[in-house]
Design an enzyme around this catalytic site. Structure first.
Site, PDB file in Angstrom:
ATOM      1  N   GLU A  69      -0.089 -20.308 -11.473  1.00 19.27           N
ATOM      2  CA  GLU A  69      -1.364 -19.777 -12.007  1.00 19.27           C
ATOM      3  C   GLU A  69      -1.531 -18.297 -11.656  1.00 19.27           C
ATOM      4  O   GLU A  69      -2.630 -17.847 -11.313  1.00 19.27           O
ATOM      5  CB  GLU A  69      -2.555 -20.625 -11.560  1.00 19.27           C
ATOM      6  N   ASP A  80      -9.469 -18.530 -15.774  1.00 22.93           N
ATOM      7  CA  ASP A  80     -10.644 -17.907 -15.176  1.00 22.93           C
ATOM      8  C   ASP A  80     -11.488 -18.943 -14.415  1.00 22.93           C
ATOM      9  O   ASP A  80     -12.122 -18.630 -13.417  1.00 22.93           O
ATOM     10  CB  ASP A  80     -11.498 -17.284 -16.290  1.00 22.93           C
TER      11      ASP A  80
END
Ligand SMILES: Cc1cc2nc3c(=O)[nH]c(=O)nc-3n(C[C@H](O)[C@H](O)[C@H](O)COP(=O)(O)OP(=O)(O)OC[C@H]3O[C@@H](n4cnc5c(N)ncnc54)[C@H](O)[C@@H]3O)c2cc1C
Length: 381
Positions: A362, A238
């Site tokens: 990612e 995040d």
């Protein structure tokens, strides 16, 4: 000279503007990377970035928080100068993200080393059978008296083979799927850690396939609580997902700069290439892609820095758009170079190779779309 006008956007404070300008000047003066030996180049970059103080921003010490705008500005600036320099910085941050966010005081001693550039870190989540599908991870950490026994394999691990420390995600079995994972610190000199294979990719970076041969880990290796591994991994992503977009933005800005210089200088049909309107159309598309990416990235970074608990939607939009747009910008810049575009030694040739993996790691672009769609559908409900 890359466009700097974005630094006056309201997302930034004076310290961010000063950071970006100072790093840009440092790169121009000190960043002369010899790419002949990738491992050695990375070790040198980590040392130099550490000594110059830039790696302090890659992690959060006791009582500090990660500043996502600084992380993004640093990655954007380094990527614009040299892709491997960005990689060296980024991996110190991603590798130690779990420790920055959830580490104990003892675990944070490692963080001081990675922030000083005296230790190299890695983030080990992907396995041969589970990349996008993290819930399917099979590497296991079995609880035994006094600690854990770690078995299994990880692959595509950046800094694999040169890292001093790996943060490893393994199944501890509190629940099935993603909820049964935990995060562990694994120093590289621990008996039983095997580098099975060094993986070569189109833009050379240290990358390896790892095997854990019944590795004995102490209880103090556990980051957070047993079963928190997926939550920890997602919290780290995040923060760092927007920074992948920032690296792509740095590559795109560099490609735009290279294209602008080329079309101004190159004479075709009796005038500079830049005077052809179809070329101007390409330039306009590139400039628009760059600014749209920057807006999405710094929106996501600012939102996180303002205290939002999660920015999954904003970070997914930033990464998805910036990486896909950078690929288009670089491809156009290469095209405008003609034959020289595919020639070794030209910046657009290496940018073309550098950008590709950012659309995969990612969270691949398709996975970012799922994150965005779920958020949109959730809001609609
Ligand atoms: C250069 C590089 C560096 C890396 N560094 C690291 C690292 O440091 N640490 C680490 O843990 N991992 C790392 N990785 C691994 C990376 O995170 C995985 O490659 C990525 O998550 C994709 O997993 P996969 O390769 O298993 O592809 P798969 O999961 O097999 O996916 C293949 C493709 O399927 C599509 N896809 C996947 N899921 C969906 C879906 N739900 N819906 C629609 N389409 C979908 C996407 O197009 C995806 O690219 C790195 C990879 C590369 C290439």
């Amino acid at each position: 000279m890359a466009d700097r006008s974005f630094l006056s956007w309201p997302f930034f404070e004076t310290r961010h503007r000063e950071l970006a300008e100072a790093l840009d000047a440092w790169c121009a003066a000190h960043l002369h990377v010899d790419h002949a030996d990738t491992d050695e180049a990375c070790r040198t970059l980590v040392r130099d970035l550490g000594q110059a103080g830039w790696l302090r921003h890659s992690g959060a010490g006791e009582g500090e928080t990660l500043d996502v705008r600084s992380l993004c500005l640093i990655r954007e600036t380094l990527a614009r100068h040299d892709g491997l320099a960005d990689f060296a910085f980024a991996m110190q941050g991603l590798g130690m993200g779990a420790v920055s966010l959830f580490g104990t005081a003892e675990q944070r001693t490692w963080l001081e080393r990675t922030r000083a550039g005296t230790a190299i870190s890695a983030f080990a989540l992907t396995e041969p059978g589970s990349g996008s599908d993290v819930a399917n991870s099979t590497a296991a950490a079995e609880a035994v008296p006094g600690g854990f026994i770690l078995t299994g394999e990880k692959t595509y691990i950046s800094n694999g083979g040169i890292a001093n420390l790996y943060v490893v995600f393994a199944r501890t079995g509190e629940a099935s799927g993603a909820k049964g994972l935990s995060a562990f610190l694994l120093p590289a000199d621990t008996p039983g850690l095997e580098i099975v294979e060094r993986i070569e990719v189109i833009a050379p970076h240290p990358l390896a396939h790892l095997r854990f041969n019944s590795i004995r880990l102490p209880e103090t290796a556990l980051i957070g609580k047993c079963g928190d591994g997926f939550k920890i991994a997602m919290s780290v992503l995040d923060v760092f997902r927007s920074t992948v977009g920032a690296a792509a933005l740095g590559f795109a800005r560099r490609a735009l700069d290279e294209a602008l210089a080329r079309v101004r200088q190159r004479q075709l049909f009796g005038a500079p290439l830049s005077e052809l309107q179809m070329v101007q159309g390409h330039i306009a598309d590139m400039a628009l892609e760059v600014d749209a990416s920057a807006l999405l990235i710094y929106r996501a970074a600012w939102t996180k820095d303002m205290g939002a608990a999660r920015v999954s939607r904003e970070a997914a939009m930033a990464k998805l758009h910036a990486t896909e747009a950078a690929q288009r910008v670089i491809d156009t810049a290469l095209q405008l170079h003609g034959g020289d575009g595919v020639r070794k030694g030209f910046a657009v040739e290496s940018l073309y190779r550098e950008i590709r993996a950012l659309r995969i790691y990612e969270g691949a672009s398709d996975v970012q779309k799922i994150v965005i769609a779920r958020a949109a559908l959730g809001e609609a409900r």
